[in-house]
Design a protein around this motif. Sequence first.
Motif, PDB file in Angstrom:
ATOM      1  N   THR A 216     -22.599  23.496 -19.342  1.00 23.36           N
ATOM      2  CA  THR A 216     -21.258  24.081 -19.294  1.00 23.36           C
ATOM      3  C   THR A 216     -20.352  23.548 -20.397  1.00 23.36           C
ATOM      4  O   THR A 216     -19.497  24.253 -20.912  1.00 23.36           O
ATOM      5  CB  THR A 216     -20.618  23.703 -17.925  1.00 23.36           C
ATOM      6  OG1 THR A 216     -21.399  24.275 -16.901  1.00 23.36           O
ATOM      7  CG2 THR A 216     -19.209  24.200 -17.803  1.00 23.36           C
ATOM      8  N   HIS A 222     -18.247  30.251 -25.310  1.00 18.72           N
ATOM      9  CA  HIS A 222     -17.759  31.002 -24.142  1.00 18.72           C
ATOM     10  C   HIS A 222     -16.252  30.907 -23.942  1.00 18.72           C
ATOM     11  O   HIS A 222     -15.685  31.619 -23.124  1.00 18.72           O
ATOM     12  CB  HIS A 222     -18.476  30.517 -22.868  1.00 18.72           C
ATOM     13  CG  HIS A 222     -18.026  29.166 -22.382  1.00 18.72           C
ATOM     14  ND1 HIS A 222     -18.369  27.989 -22.993  1.00 18.72           N
ATOM     15  CD2 HIS A 222     -17.236  28.808 -21.335  1.00 18.72           C
ATOM     16  CE1 HIS A 222     -17.841  26.967 -22.336  1.00 18.72           C
ATOM     17  NE2 HIS A 222     -17.136  27.433 -21.332  1.00 18.72           N
ATOM     18  N   HIS A 227     -12.789  31.748 -20.580  1.00 23.00           N
ATOM     19  CA  HIS A 227     -11.533  31.001 -20.382  1.00 23.00           C
ATOM     20  C   HIS A 227     -10.341  31.670 -21.072  1.00 23.00           C
ATOM     21  O   HIS A 227      -9.376  31.007 -21.441  1.00 23.00           O
ATOM     22  CB  HIS A 227     -11.689  29.570 -20.914  1.00 23.00           C
ATOM     23  CG  HIS A 227     -12.779  28.794 -20.256  1.00 23.00           C
ATOM     24  ND1 HIS A 227     -12.957  28.761 -18.893  1.00 23.00           N
ATOM     25  CD2 HIS A 227     -13.763  28.010 -20.774  1.00 23.00           C
ATOM     26  CE1 HIS A 227     -14.006  27.991 -18.605  1.00 23.00           C
ATOM     27  NE2 HIS A 227     -14.518  27.539 -19.729  1.00 23.00           N
ATOM     28  N   ASP A 344     -16.097  28.023 -14.764  1.00 18.90           N
ATOM     29  CA  ASP A 344     -17.468  27.708 -15.209  1.00 18.90           C
ATOM     30  C   ASP A 344     -18.477  27.651 -14.057  1.00 18.90           C
ATOM     31  O   ASP A 344     -19.567  28.215 -14.136  1.00 18.90           O
ATOM     32  CB  ASP A 344     -17.497  26.355 -15.939  1.00 18.90           C
ATOM     33  CG  ASP A 344     -16.721  26.371 -17.233  1.00 18.90           C
ATOM     34  OD1 ASP A 344     -17.225  26.943 -18.215  1.00 18.90           O
ATOM     35  OD2 ASP A 344     -15.609  25.829 -17.256  1.00 18.90           O
TER      36      ASP A 344
HETATM   37 FE   LIG Z   1     -16.169  26.183 -19.875  1.00 23.85          FE
END
Ligand SMILES: [Fe+2]
Length: 388
Positions: A216, A222, A227, A344
């Motif tokens: 993560t 990501h 986010h 996450d």
């Molecule tokens: Fe993250």
Amino acid sequence: MEHATQVELGRTLFTYIDRGEQARSATPFANPVRDYICRDQAARERDVLFHDHPLLLGMTGDLPNPGDFFTNDFTGRPILVVRGKDGTVNAFLNVCRHRGAKLATADLAQGCAQTGGSFTCPYHGWAYGLDGRLLGVREADAFGEVDRSTHGLRRLAVVERNGFIWVRPGSEEPFDPDVLLGTLAPEMAAYGFERYSHYETRTLRRAMNWKLVIGTFLEGYHIKVLHRNTISSLLLGAQTSFDPYGRHVRMAVPRAGFETLRETPEHERDVLKHTAVVYELFPNTVLVWQGDHMETWRVFPGNTPDESVMHASLYIPEPAATDKAKRHWDRNMKLLLDTVEKEDFPLGEDMQRGFHSGAQDHLLFGRNEPALAHFHRSVHEALGLQEA
Ligand SMILES: [Fe+2]
Ligand code: FES
């Protein structure tokens, strides 16, 4: 991090910002799905990584005073870590030598606990010193000769250095944290984490493999998508650096204020203030430098490959003495937990379920996710697994 290293990192990150680039590996990496679900591999990880390998179980700030202790059951063995009267840290199996009761209980999530100078077993009251020596046997005449020198608590190898408390869960075989950290050791020492205070620890359990939890944190790819409504505006996730240090990794992400460094001459630049630095300390710790404080994620396997348990902790440069300071650090703790717990981890638990669907036998790590590939390669290497 030493200042010269900060300057170097600052240059690298400005290059990435100016060119719209980030660190890339030479090739993409295909990681087998079995990495996350195979019971045989999980058993081997337990032996090699969580029994034989020294682990970061705490920080100096977790045990500020003699007699402070915490316990940890997450490695598969019950462990007791205590600061002795002389200030040195001892680690023992948390098992009474009379009939095996658990001697003490103090998960870091409740904060460290204080002994009155000895441990008394909750079952029949045998007593042990902070150095593990058997001090007292109740109704001793019922036991004949108990050799106290051989009935102390079983010791584990432990070293406190530069603010880190490392324990080898499986044995008393000595180790050197500087050898463990290798070329990363001076950089870690330069942070001065031995002066940091523990603010808060949460124990979290998740239906995800422990390596998926670690993953993560190991790419910025990501951030713009998952986010977008939370931390995306705070970080330039697409301008991430990558530096391997043996099996460890450093990844740095410029924070929103990074641009202000341009006006400052290099020798005066406080690069760390404007950078989030993510370290994967092999095997199971993610340490995140957050500009003026740091957090750790110490992640352990659960009972099956589909589960994990972890300590999420916040460490701060000086104790939070005022309500204002407490509100400030509470907000930081909330931000770190909210992002990970609400964004996450739910997604990761879906991934873990998807691994069992048979949709694919490999996952792809792009050239823009080099730290992720490095971490999995390091695990495979430590376990003696063939590269996919
Ligand atoms: Fe993250
Ligand atoms: S098991 Fe500890 S005193 Fe009996």
